[in-house]
Write a protein that holds these residues in place. Structure first.
Motif, short mmCIF file in Angstrom:
data_model
loop_
_atom_site.label_atom_id
_atom_site.label_comp_id
_atom_site.label_asym_id
_atom_site.label_seq_id
_atom_site.Cartn_x
_atom_site.Cartn_y
_atom_site.Cartn_z
N GLU A 175 0.93 -1.22 -0.13
CA GLU A 175 -0.02 -0.14 0.16
C GLU A 175 0.92 1.45 0.04
OE1 GLU A 175 0.47 -1.05 4.49
OE2 GLU A 175 0.19 -2.23 2.34
N LYS A 176 2.12 1.10 0.44
CA LYS A 176 2.95 2.32 0.56
C LYS A 176 3.49 2.63 -1.05
CE LYS A 176 4.76 1.46 4.87
NZ LYS A 176 5.80 1.32 6.06
N ARG A 177 3.32 1.98 -1.99
CA ARG A 177 3.90 2.17 -3.37
C ARG A 177 2.80 2.38 -4.43
NH1 ARG A 177 9.19 0.66 -3.69
NH2 ARG A 177 10.09 -0.24 -1.81
N GLN A 270 -4.32 4.37 0.17
CA GLN A 270 -4.92 3.22 1.17
C GLN A 270 -4.74 4.18 2.63
OE1 GLN A 270 -4.35 -0.98 1.43
NE2 GLN A 270 -3.89 -0.71 3.53
N SER A 271 -5.66 4.46 3.49
CA SER A 271 -5.68 5.14 4.33
C SER A 271 -6.64 4.80 5.58
CB SER A 271 -6.15 6.68 3.80
OG SER A 271 -6.34 7.48 4.95
N THR A 272 -6.34 5.23 6.71
CA THR A 272 -7.21 4.96 8.08
C THR A 272 -7.74 6.38 8.51
OG1 THR A 272 -5.29 5.09 9.46
CG2 THR A 272 -6.40 2.76 8.67
N VAL A 273 -7.41 7.55 7.51
CA VAL A 273 -7.85 8.70 7.83
C VAL A 273 -9.36 8.94 8.24
CG1 VAL A 273 -8.01 11.29 7.05
CG2 VAL A 273 -5.92 9.92 6.95
N PHE A 279 -8.42 7.08 0.61
CA PHE A 279 -8.82 8.50 0.81
C PHE A 279 -7.70 9.30 0.13
CE2 PHE A 279 -10.26 12.51 3.04
CZ PHE A 279 -11.52 12.52 2.51
N ALA A 280 -8.10 10.72 -0.09
CA ALA A 280 -6.94 11.52 -0.59
C ALA A 280 -6.57 12.86 0.41
CB ALA A 280 -7.17 12.59 -1.99
N SER A 281 -5.30 12.54 1.06
CA SER A 281 -5.01 13.66 1.97
C SER A 281 -3.22 13.80 1.77
CB SER A 281 -5.24 13.13 3.32
OG SER A 281 -4.57 11.92 3.65
N VAL A 293 1.08 8.87 6.55
CA VAL A 293 -0.25 9.61 6.00
C VAL A 293 -0.73 10.66 7.02
CG1 VAL A 293 -2.43 9.37 5.37
CG2 VAL A 293 -0.75 7.18 4.61
N PHE A 294 -1.01 11.95 6.75
CA PHE A 294 -1.45 12.80 7.49
C PHE A 294 -2.89 12.95 7.83
CE2 PHE A 294 2.80 14.25 6.15
CZ PHE A 294 3.42 14.42 7.55
N GLY A 295 -3.32 13.32 8.84
CA GLY A 295 -4.86 13.26 9.08
C GLY A 295 -5.14 14.63 8.30
N LEU A 296 -6.53 15.02 8.64
CA LEU A 296 -7.10 16.23 7.87
C LEU A 296 -6.95 17.32 8.44
CD1 LEU A 296 -10.48 14.56 6.57
CD2 LEU A 296 -8.35 14.87 5.43
#
Length: 328
Positions: A175-177, A270-273, A279-281, A293-296
């Protein structure tokens, strides 16, 4: 006479090349001791692919540039290869050369597919482009499973999950790639904001616009693709700005791979945001792809309402991509 003219041209080109290097350095690029990096563009002969090929040829972080499409790529590759920058360029056409194009790639950019036309919905796009993306990702899984994959093909909300499922089926999913390139939305938002606020487009000031202006700019950013399609009177879509955005994001990926610190861009991953799987962030890029992966962050009431409103459609798009791969 011809020899004298040639020497004159070479002298001018040397001066021009030095100026070019200075410009590229000012943009944060540097080829000094840069590692060897191969970039493959799948769909390189298309409306996005051709200007994207040009922009990646200008990036000194690229040492090898592989251009692939079902047809037309030898000509594009020959044209681009005449540009006096670092990378070696090769063109590949038809299914039998796809593996050669992909082998050894560090970054694969996928603008392949059909463009959006007037009246065409994202569902229409999905039906045509999903099969193209699926077959290309099967080849990536076979020939360069460790590459960073930059998905441009629309609709990205579905094509990224398609890629993920294909990679899972081959046992190579990381998922990191895998990235959905959402940089064009950022580019448009910056441009439209700067124009409305009458500030330098390179600046990042605090929002100083009214609620009405923010809503209008948000809508314009969301409808940016339609604005271009209508302006081109149905004869094209957002190809040049998309190529620029794709080149910006690919450059960020290369910098991350090369160990440049604090490389942050927005991307659909791929995200848990949120409760949704993608999700796009903002993400921080590094030697393994996504490092964080940063939060919103804090959202206004307007932004929170928009977030909740988009979730059902995004959920449906993700499920549609997954179902396509599994034949449901």
């Amino acid at each position: 006479m011809k020899a004298a003219m040639l020497r004159s041209v070479i002298r001018r080109s040397t001066t021009s090349s030095a100026a070019s290097k200075t410009y590229l350095s000012s943009r944060g690029f540097s080829s000094e001791s840069a590692p060897e990096r191969k970039v493959a563009i799948l769909g390189a002969a298309g409306g996005i692919g051709q200007p994207l090929s040009l922009l990646m040829k200008l990036n000194p972080l690229v040492s090898r540039l592989a251009l692939y499409d079902i047809a037309g790529t030898p000509g594009v590759a020959a044209d681009v290869s005449h540009i006096n920058t670092r990378s070696e360029v090769k063109g590949y056409a038809a299914d039998e050369q796809l593996g050669q194009a992909l082998e050894g790639s560090d970054v694969v950019i996928i603008p392949a597919g059909v463009p959006r036309k007037p009246g065409m919905t994202r569902d229409d796009l999905f039906k045509i482009n999903a099969g193209i993306v699926k077959s290309l990702c099967e080849a990536i899984a076979k020939y360069c499973p460790n590459a960073l994959v930059n998905m441009i093909s629309n609709p990205v909300n579905s094509t990224v999950p398609i890629a993920a499922e294909v990679f899972k089926s081959h046992g190579v999913y990381d998922e990191k790639r895998l990235f959905g390139v959402t940089t064009l939305d950022v580019v448009r938002a910056k441009t439209f904001y700067a124009g409305k606020a009458n500030v330098n487009v390179a600046a990042s000031p605090r929002a100083n616009l009214s609620d009405e202006d923010i809503k209008a700019l948000t809508k314009r950013t969301q409808d940016g693709g339609t604005e271009v399609v209508e302006a081109k009177a149905g004869k094209g879509s957002a190809t040049l700005s998309m190529a620029y955005a794709g080149a910006i994001f690919a450059d960020a990926c290369l910098k991350g791979l090369n160990g440049v610190p604090d490389v942050v861009e927005c991307s659909y991953v791929q995200s848990t945001v949120t409760e949704l799987p993608f999700f796009a962030s903002k993400v921080r890029l590094g030697k393994n792809g996504v490092e964080e992966v940063f939060g919103l962050g804090p959202l206004s009431d307007y932004e929170q309402q928009g977030l909740e409103a988009l979730k059902p459609e995004l959920k449906s798009s993700i499920e549609k991509g997954i179902a396509f791969v599994h034949g449901n």
